[in-house]
Design an enzyme around this catalytic site. Structure first.
Site, PDB file in Angstrom:
ATOM      1  N   ASP A 137       0.867  -1.172   0.000  1.00 56.85           N
ATOM      2  CA  ASP A 137       0.000   0.000   0.000  1.00 56.85           C
ATOM      3  C   ASP A 137       0.906   1.225   0.000  1.00 56.85           C
ATOM      4  O   ASP A 137       2.125   1.102  -0.175  1.00 56.85           O
ATOM      5  CB  ASP A 137      -0.984  -0.037   1.178  1.00 56.85           C
ATOM      6  N   CYS A 139       3.007  -3.090   4.025  1.00 52.36           N
ATOM      7  CA  CYS A 139       2.180  -1.931   4.340  1.00 52.36           C
ATOM      8  C   CYS A 139       2.904  -1.169   5.442  1.00 52.36           C
ATOM      9  O   CYS A 139       4.078  -1.423   5.685  1.00 52.36           O
ATOM     10  CB  CYS A 139       0.752  -2.324   4.739  1.00 52.36           C
ATOM     11  N   THR A 141       2.854  -1.305   8.723  1.00 50.73           N
ATOM     12  CA  THR A 141       3.388  -2.202   9.751  1.00 50.73           C
ATOM     13  C   THR A 141       3.498  -3.654   9.290  1.00 50.73           C
ATOM     14  O   THR A 141       4.141  -4.457   9.949  1.00 50.73           O
ATOM     15  CB  THR A 141       2.489  -2.194  10.998  1.00 50.73           C
ATOM     16  N   ILE A 178       0.982  -5.593   9.417  1.00 46.13           N
ATOM     17  CA  ILE A 178      -0.085  -6.294  10.147  1.00 46.13           C
ATOM     18  C   ILE A 178      -1.332  -6.453   9.286  1.00 46.13           C
ATOM     19  O   ILE A 178      -1.849  -7.563   9.118  1.00 46.13           O
ATOM     20  CB  ILE A 178      -0.422  -5.562  11.466  1.00 46.13           C
ATOM     21  N   GLY A 179      -1.839  -5.365   8.742  1.00 47.68           N
ATOM     22  CA  GLY A 179      -3.063  -5.428   7.945  1.00 47.68           C
ATOM     23  C   GLY A 179      -2.916  -6.329   6.732  1.00 47.68           C
ATOM     24  O   GLY A 179      -3.812  -7.126   6.423  1.00 47.68           O
ATOM     25  N   HIS A 184       9.453 -23.869   9.634  1.00 46.16           N
ATOM     26  CA  HIS A 184       8.434 -24.533  10.455  1.00 46.16           C
ATOM     27  C   HIS A 184       7.013 -24.313   9.980  1.00 46.16           C
ATOM     28  O   HIS A 184       6.151 -25.149  10.242  1.00 46.16           O
ATOM     29  CB  HIS A 184       8.547 -24.074  11.911  1.00 46.16           C
ATOM     30  N   HIS A 212       6.378 -30.818  11.275  1.00 44.32           N
ATOM     31  CA  HIS A 212       5.799 -29.523  10.914  1.00 44.32           C
ATOM     32  C   HIS A 212       4.708 -29.678   9.855  1.00 44.32           C
ATOM     33  O   HIS A 212       3.765 -28.895   9.819  1.00 44.32           O
ATOM     34  CB  HIS A 212       6.886 -28.562  10.446  1.00 44.32           C
TER      35      HIS A 212
END
Length: 144
Positions: A7, A63, A65, A67-68, A96, A131
């Protein structure tokens, strides 16, 4: 093939990472954005995630952070997007978790750390073994 998107908050770092990917000899598909004009990150996350899920490539999302983007990308079946902050998290996202998309923040991650994470993410193989059982359980959650 590496599919990349950002973004407005990740645009500048995305441009630097695209150049780095090409230096590594990777083919790059950039799905946007193409300026620092404000946009909605879920639209870009969707484009990258669908391509990765459909063609088995790896992806990178950036983006402000990370996170989004990671939350949005993980809504697409077959995507395991990992929000990483350093070399260790990038390595173990692959080893993993068999992550297929790397996410990080354009406003929280320095260029050199981002390059290090990208290189490690692209070169690290999934450990498999115990895993894989866990990855299978994650895939089962997509049916809920």
């Amino acid at each position: 093939m590496v599919v990349i998107g950002s973004d407005h908050g990740g645009f500048e770092l995305k441009e630097r990472i695209k150049d780095f990917l090409r230096e590594l000899g990777e083919e790059v598909e950039d799905v946007g954005v193409f300026s620092e004009e404000s946009c909605d990150y879920p639209d870009i996350a969707k484009e990258v995630a669908i391509r990765v899920a459909q063609n088995g490539s790896k992806g990178i999302l950036i983006c402000g952070t990370g996170i989004g983007m990671s939350i949005a990308a993980n809504k697409i079946k077959g995507v395991r997007c990992a929000l990483c902050h350093d070399a260790y998290t990038a390595e173990f996202a692959r080893r993993h978790n068999n992550a297929n998309i790397l996410a990080f923040g354009g406003r929280t991650t320095g260029v050199e750390i981002a390059k290090q994470m990208v290189k490690i993410f692209l070169s690290t193989e999934f450990d498999g073994g115990r895993h894989q059982r866990r990855i299978n359980k994650i895939s089962d959650l997509e049916a809920l």
